[in-house]
Design a protein around this motif. Structure first.
Motif, mmCIF file in Angstrom:
data_model
loop_
_atom_site.group_PDB
_atom_site.id
_atom_site.type_symbol
_atom_site.label_atom_id
_atom_site.label_comp_id
_atom_site.label_asym_id
_atom_site.label_seq_id
_atom_site.Cartn_x
_atom_site.Cartn_y
_atom_site.Cartn_z
ATOM 1 N N GLY A 20 58.664 34.898 52.243
ATOM 2 C CA GLY A 20 58.350 33.595 51.678
ATOM 3 C C GLY A 20 59.587 32.732 51.543
ATOM 4 O O GLY A 20 59.574 31.538 51.870
ATOM 5 N N GLU A 21 60.661 33.339 51.082
ATOM 6 C CA GLU A 21 61.919 32.607 50.947
ATOM 7 C C GLU A 21 62.455 32.190 52.311
ATOM 8 O O GLU A 21 62.975 31.087 52.477
ATOM 9 N N GLN A 22 62.313 33.081 53.277
ATOM 10 C CA GLN A 22 62.833 32.803 54.621
ATOM 11 C C GLN A 22 62.128 31.611 55.267
ATOM 12 O O GLN A 22 62.762 30.780 55.928
ATOM 13 N N TYR A 23 60.810 31.530 55.084
ATOM 14 C CA TYR A 23 60.039 30.482 55.742
ATOM 15 C C TYR A 23 59.727 29.299 54.835
ATOM 16 O O TYR A 23 59.007 28.375 55.232
ATOM 17 N N GLY A 24 60.220 29.342 53.602
ATOM 18 C CA GLY A 24 60.040 28.209 52.712
ATOM 19 C C GLY A 24 58.678 28.135 52.054
ATOM 20 O O GLY A 24 58.239 27.053 51.647
ATOM 21 N N TYR A 25 57.998 29.285 51.921
ATOM 22 C CA TYR A 25 56.706 29.311 51.249
ATOM 23 C C TYR A 25 56.899 29.690 49.783
ATOM 24 O O TYR A 25 57.695 30.578 49.454
ATOM 25 N N GLU A 26 56.161 29.034 48.927
ATOM 26 C CA GLU A 26 56.182 29.362 47.502
ATOM 27 C C GLU A 26 54.977 30.266 47.210
ATOM 28 O O GLU A 26 53.838 29.806 47.216
ATOM 29 N N ILE A 27 55.239 31.546 46.987
ATOM 30 C CA ILE A 27 54.157 32.522 46.816
ATOM 31 C C ILE A 27 54.002 32.877 45.340
ATOM 32 O O ILE A 27 54.961 33.287 44.686
ATOM 33 N N HIS A 28 52.798 32.697 44.830
ATOM 34 C CA HIS A 28 52.476 33.083 43.461
ATOM 35 C C HIS A 28 51.744 34.424 43.519
ATOM 36 O O HIS A 28 50.580 34.489 43.932
ATOM 37 N N PHE A 29 52.424 35.489 43.153
ATOM 38 C CA PHE A 29 51.845 36.831 43.231
ATOM 39 C C PHE A 29 50.933 37.071 42.028
ATOM 40 O O PHE A 29 51.349 36.928 40.874
ATOM 41 N N ILE A 30 49.695 37.440 42.322
ATOM 42 C CA ILE A 30 48.670 37.658 41.297
ATOM 43 C C ILE A 30 48.147 39.079 41.443
ATOM 44 O O ILE A 30 47.659 39.455 42.511
ATOM 45 N N GLU A 31 48.250 39.870 40.404
ATOM 46 C CA GLU A 31 47.798 41.265 40.482
ATOM 47 C C GLU A 31 46.274 41.374 40.438
ATOM 48 O O GLU A 31 45.712 42.355 40.910
ATOM 49 N N PHE A 32 45.609 40.368 39.891
ATOM 50 C CA PHE A 32 44.143 40.414 39.782
ATOM 51 C C PHE A 32 43.495 40.204 41.152
ATOM 52 O O PHE A 32 44.046 39.503 42.006
ATOM 53 N N PRO A 33 42.301 40.772 41.359
ATOM 54 C CA PRO A 33 41.568 40.492 42.593
ATOM 55 C C PRO A 33 41.038 39.063 42.591
ATOM 56 O O PRO A 33 40.967 38.413 41.539
ATOM 57 N N CYS A 34 40.664 38.579 43.731
ATOM 58 C CA CYS A 34 40.102 37.240 43.851
ATOM 59 C C CYS A 34 38.610 37.301 43.537
ATOM 60 O O CYS A 34 37.821 37.882 44.289
ATOM 61 N N THR A 35 38.228 36.711 42.421
ATOM 62 C CA THR A 35 36.834 36.658 41.989
ATOM 63 C C THR A 35 36.534 35.246 41.497
ATOM 64 O O THR A 35 37.425 34.391 41.416
ATOM 65 N N ARG A 36 35.296 35.011 41.143
ATOM 66 C CA ARG A 36 34.933 33.710 40.587
ATOM 67 C C ARG A 36 35.705 33.438 39.294
ATOM 68 O O ARG A 36 36.026 32.288 38.987
ATOM 69 N N GLU A 37 35.987 34.506 38.543
ATOM 70 C CA GLU A 37 36.678 34.355 37.264
ATOM 71 C C GLU A 37 38.173 34.099 37.426
ATOM 72 O O GLU A 37 38.811 33.547 36.532
ATOM 73 N N THR A 38 38.760 34.528 38.548
ATOM 74 C CA THR A 38 40.213 34.365 38.735
ATOM 75 C C THR A 38 40.553 33.254 39.719
ATOM 76 O O THR A 38 41.732 33.001 39.979
ATOM 77 N N LEU A 39 39.554 32.578 40.234
ATOM 78 C CA LEU A 39 39.793 31.565 41.253
ATOM 79 C C LEU A 39 40.633 30.402 40.724
ATOM 80 O O LEU A 39 41.378 29.768 41.477
ATOM 81 N N PHE A 40 40.531 30.142 39.415
ATOM 82 C CA PHE A 40 41.272 29.019 38.834
ATOM 83 C C PHE A 40 42.787 29.204 38.977
ATOM 84 O O PHE A 40 43.550 28.225 38.915
ATOM 85 N N LEU A 41 43.232 30.447 39.173
ATOM 86 C CA LEU A 41 44.660 30.707 39.319
ATOM 87 C C LEU A 41 45.234 30.104 40.597
ATOM 88 O O LEU A 41 46.448 29.997 40.751
#
Length: 264
Positions: A20-41
Motif C-alpha cells: 500500500g505504501e509502495q503504490y500510494g494506497y491508503e489501506i484501512h485494515f479491519i479485522e471484522f468480516p464484511c457484513t451489513r452491520e460492518t459496512l459503515f466502516l
C-alpha cells in the motif's frame, strides 16, 4: 485511493501494508468480516477488499453505491460470495485471476497423505509417548484410481501429482481439455470408479452440493474425499451420514489461502 480491507489477518498486514505504501494506497485494515452491520466502516473509502467468507448481497451493493464506493476487490479467484449481477453499472468487481495452482494441488496431496497414513493422529500420539500403530495403518496409493473433478490449472497440477504416484487418473469437467493425458468420464462414473476424489471446481448452481446423498451412494466403500475448493460443493449433512456409515473412509477439507483445514 482509500481501501477498507475486511477480514484482516496478521499475514495480510505483512504483505499488503508495504505494498500500500509502495503504490500510494491508503489501506484501512479491519479485522471484522464484511457484513451489513460492518459496512459503515467503509464510509469515505473508494473500494472495499474482501475475502472468501465475506458476503456482499444486492442490498449491500446499494449501500456501497450510495457511499460512493467504486470497487469491490476480491482476495480470491472465486466470486460466488458477491452478487455480481446487482453490481452491474454500479460498482466494479475485481478478483485474483490466478494463484499458484501447484500450491493448491500440493496442499490437497498433503491432505490425502495425512488422511491415508493418519499422520495427524500419529503426531498427537507420539507427543504423549504413545507409539501404538493401532488404527493408524493406511494403504498404497500406487495403482489406485484418482478421480479429479475439474481440470483447470489446479486440477491439471493434481493430475500430474497423482500420475507421479503411479495412480490411474480419471477426470470430469463439463469442458474437457483433450490435450491432457487423462481419461475423461461423466461425473457419476467418476464417483463410482474412484478410490480417491479431489474437487477442483468453482461453486455454481450446477456444482452446489454435487456431493450429496445420491452421489455418495454411488461411491466405493472407504473412498477418500478431499475438497480444497468451496465448502458448498458438499452437502454437509449427507457427508456426515456417509462418514458415520463408513461409506467415506476419511475426508479432508481445507483453504490454502487462509491456512485452514480439517481432517476426519
Amino acid at each position: 485511493m482509500k481501501i477498507a480491507f475486511y477480514s484482516t489477518k496478521p499475514y495480510d498486514r505483512i504483505w499488503f501494508e508495504p505494498l500500500g505504501e509502495q503504490y500510494g494506497y491508503e489501506i484501512h485494515f479491519i479485522e471484522f468480516p464484511c457484513t451489513r452491520e460492518t459496512l459503515f466502516l467503509a464510509k469515505g473509502c473508494d473500494a472495499i477488499c474482501i475475502f472468501v467468507n465475506d458476503h456482499v448481497d444486492s442490498e449491500m451493493i446499494d449501500v456501497l453505491y450510495d457511499m460512493h464506493v467504486k470497487g469491490i476487490l476480491l482476495r480470491s479467484a472465486g466470486f460466488n460470495n458477491v452478487d455480481v449481477k446487482a453490481a452491474e453499472d454500479k460498482i466494479v468487481i475485481l478478483r485474483v485471476p490466478s494463484y499458484s495452482p501447484e500450491a493448491v494441488a500440493e496442499f490437497a496431496t498433503a491432505v490425502l497423505l495425512t488422511l491415508n497414513r493418519c499422520t495427524h493422529k500419529a503426531y498427537n500420539r507420539t507427543r504423549e509417548f504413545n507409539m501404538s500403530l493401532q488404527g493408524l495403518m493406511g494403504t498404497d496409493l500406487y495403482g489406485k484410481t484418482a478421480g479429479i473433478v475439474g481440470t483447470g490449472r489446479i486440477g491439471q497440477a493434481m493430475i500430474r501429482i497423482c500420475q507421479g504416484f503411479g495412480m490411474k487418473v480419471i477426470a470430469y469437467d463439463p469442458y474437457p481439455n483433450r490435450q491432457l493425458e487423462v481419461t475423461y468420464v461423466d461425473r457419476d462414473e467418476l464417483f463410482r470408479q474412484s478410490d480417491f476424489i479431489s474437487l477442483h471446481c468453482p461453486l455454481t448452481a450446477q456444482t452446489r452440493h454435487m456431493v450429496n446423498k445420491e452421489s455418495i451412494a454411488m461411491m466405493k466403500d472407504g473412498v477418500y474425499l478431499v475438497n480444497t475448493s468451496r465448502g458448498s460443493l458438499i452437502h454437509t449433512d449427507d457427508l456426515i451420514e456417509g462418514l458415520l456409515q463408513k461409506k467415506i473412509r476419511r475426508r479432508g477439507t481445507g483453504c490454502v489461502r487462509g491456512g485452514r483445514g480439517d481432517l476426519l
